[in-house]
Design an enzyme around this catalytic site. Structure first.
Site, PDB file in Angstrom:
ATOM      1  CE1 TYR A   1       4.091 113.338  -6.360  1.00  0.00           C
ATOM      2  CE2 TYR A   1       5.950 111.917  -6.862  1.00  0.00           C
ATOM      3  CZ  TYR A   1       4.843 112.212  -6.093  1.00  0.00           C
ATOM      4  OH  TYR A   1       4.486 111.382  -5.064  1.00  0.00           O
TER       5      TYR A   1
ATOM      6  CE1 TYR B   1       6.631 111.833  -2.203  1.00  0.00           C
ATOM      7  CE2 TYR B   1       6.598 110.449  -0.245  1.00  0.00           C
ATOM      8  CZ  TYR B   1       6.300 110.634  -1.579  1.00  0.00           C
ATOM      9  OH  TYR B   1       5.685 109.648  -2.290  1.00  0.00           O
TER      10      TYR B   1
END
Length: 416
Positions: A313, A369
Site C-alpha cells: 500500500y 488510487y
C-alpha cells in the site's frame, strides 16, 4: 483440486485454521479517472460495474452473490456510504446472508478478504463481494480530510499544526525515520521511479510516462520531506473482488488465488498515529505493520523471503520503505539501502540479491488510487499467471492495507 506444496515448504502446524479454505475467484474494475472526471457517473454506478465485471470474471451470476465484506466502515472514499440494500436493488441480488465491514480506512483493504473468509467459513454466504468505489468532490478532497473535519480534542491539536491530511501526518514519521536511520530522499525517489516503471505498459494507468530524476526533484514540496510525486494519485473509479470457498472455486472460470493468510489489527502505539502523534520510537518511525506482519508469518510459517512479489500500500512513498522493514524484507533501519539497491524493481527480480518486485501494477502512486483494492487485484493476477508484469512461477503474493488509522492489514495469496 490438489494443493501443490513448494519444495522445502511444510505447512505450519500452528497455522491459521482457515488456511487455503477460501479463495479469490473474480476481480473487476472500472476505468480510472482523474479526480472529479468521473461525473456524471455515481458511486453506485461504478461499484455496480466493478461487481458485475468481477462476477463475469469468476463465471458466476450476480444472483449467486449473497455476501458483502466491506472495509473503511463501508465508506466509499470517505465521502459516501455503501448501502447493501441499494446495491442489491441496483444489481438484482435476491438475498444476502452476510454483510459486514472493517472499521477505519484504507488499512482494511487486504484484511477484507479475511472478513469474507469469516462469513464463508460460518456458512453465512457462498459468494462474498468486496468493493471500493471512489469519487472525490472538489470541495472535499481526501488529502485534506483532517483539516475539513469538525474540531474535537484531537483535531484541535492537529489542525493548528498544519497536519490537515494523511500526507502531512506521514511526513512527520518520514522525517523521524531519516533522523534515526539516515534515510535519504533518494530512496523515496527510487520507490516512485521503480513503481512508475511498472506502470509504463499499463494502458489504464494515470501516470504512465517515464519519470526522470530532474522531474522528480523539480516537484513542489507538499509536506517536507515529501514532494508532490511522493503523494498518491487522486482518482475516481471502482474495484471489486469475489471470495468463495476453495471447494466452490473448482467450478469458477480461472485458477483460484488461495487465501493462505489474512490478518488485520495493530498496536495501541500505532493507534495514536492519526490522533495525537504520541508514539514512541521505534513505532514512530514505522508503518505500524509489524504486529500484522508477525501474525501473517506465524499463521503461514513463511517469511518475506518466500514472497514472489509484494503489493505494498503506497499512499505515500515513505510508507513503502517502512513496510518493507516491518514485513522483514530488510532489517529495521535498512530500508534506504535495500530500496536503493534496486531490489523492488521488476526488471531486477533475477539479478539483485534479495529482490522482490513491489507494486508491479504501478500502485497508488502511478496506476490509480482506489484505496488499496488495485493491490489485491494485482496480487490475484500474479497468482493466476495473467499479470502484465508477470512474475515467473509466482507462488505467494503479499498485499497490504494501510498504514492508516487502525486496523491495518495484510494478505497472502497462494497458487493452487
Amino acid at each position: 483440486m490438489s494443493i501443490r506444496v513448494k519444495p522445502g515448504y511444510e505447512r505450519n502446524a500452528m497455522g491459521w485454521a482457515h488456511q487455503d479454505k477460501t479463495a479469490i475467484v473474480g476481480i473487476g474494475a472500472t476505468d480510472y479517472y482523474l479526480r472529479g472526471k468521473s461525473w456524471p457517473r455515481t458511486i453506485n454506478d461504478m461499484a455496480g460495474e466493478a461487481i458485475l465485471k468481477a462476477c463475469a470474471d469468476a463465471g458466476i451470476s450476480i444472483k449467486d452473490v449473497d455476501g458483502f465484506a466491506y472495509y473503511s466502515t463501508a465508506g466509499a472514499g470517505y465521502l459516501d456510504k455503501f448501502d447493501t440494500a441499494s446495491l442489491m436493488e441496483t444489481l438484482g441480488i435476491p438475498h444476502v446472508g452476510f454483510s459486514a465491514t472493517l472499521t477505519s480506512g484504507g488499512g482494511g483493504a487486504s484484511g477484507a478478504a479475511g472478513l469474507a473468509t469469516a462469513g464463508l467459513m460460518n456458512e453465512d454466504c457462498k459468494y462474498c463481494v468486496t468493493v471500493m468505489a471512489l469519487q472525490q468532490l472538489p470541495q472535499h478532497r481526501l488529502g485534506v480530510v483532517v483539516g475539513a473535519a469538525a474540531p474535537n480534542p484531537e483535531n484541535s491539536f492537529l489542525q493548528p499544526s498544519g497536519l490537515v491530511g494523511p500526507g502531512y501526518l506521514m511526513s512527520v514519521l518520514a522525517r523521524r525515520h531519516m533522523h534515526l536511520y539516515g534515510t535519504r530522499r533518494e530512496a523515496f525517489k527510487e520507490i516512485v521511479q521503480a513503481t512508475r516503471e511498472h506502470a509504463l505498459n499499463r494502458p489504464k494507468a494515470i501516470r504512465n510516462k517515464p519519470l526522470e530524476d530532474e522531474e522528480y526533484w523539480s516537484q513542489p514540496m507538499l509536506a517536507d520531506p515529501l514532494c508532490r510525486l511522493d503523494f498518491c494519485l487522486e482518482t475516481d473509479g471502482a474495484v471489486a473482488f469475489i471470495t468463495t470457498t476453495t471447494e466452490r472455486a473448482k467450478d469458477c472460470k480461472h485458477p483460484p488465488a488461495l487465501i493462505h493468510g489474512a490478518a488485520h489489527g495493530g498496536t495501541r502505539n500505532w493507534g495514536r498515529a492519526f490522533a495525537w502523534m504520541g508514539m514512541q520510537d521505534p513505532d514512530f518511525a514505522s508503518s505500524g505493520h509489524k504486529f500484522v506482519a508477525d501474525r501473517l508469518w506465524e499463521q503461514t510459517g513463511l517469511t518475506a523471503k518466500d514472497m514472489s512479489c509484494a503489493q505494498i500500500y503506497d499512499h505515500f512513498s515513505c510508507m513503502v520503505l517502512m513496510q518493507l522493514e516491518d514485513y522483514g524484507f530488510c532489517e529495521k533501519g535498512e530500508g534506504n539501502d535495500y530500496v536503493l539497491s534496486g531490489a523492488i524493481r521488476y526488471a531486477n527480480r533475477d539479478t539483485v540479491e534479495g529482490a522482490v518486485p513491489v507494486n508491479t501494477h504501478g500502485g497508488n502512486l502511478n496506476e490509480a488510487y482506489i484505496i488499496g483494492l488495485t493491490h489485491v487485484a494485482e496480487a490475484v493476477e500474479q497468482i493466476r499467471g495473467t499479470a502484465i508484469n508477470q512474475i515467473e512461477d509466482c507462488e505467494f503474493a503479499l498485499s497490504t492495507g494501510g498504514p492508516a488509522s487502525l486496523p491495518v492489514s495484510g494478505l497472502i495469496l497462494r497458487r493452487a
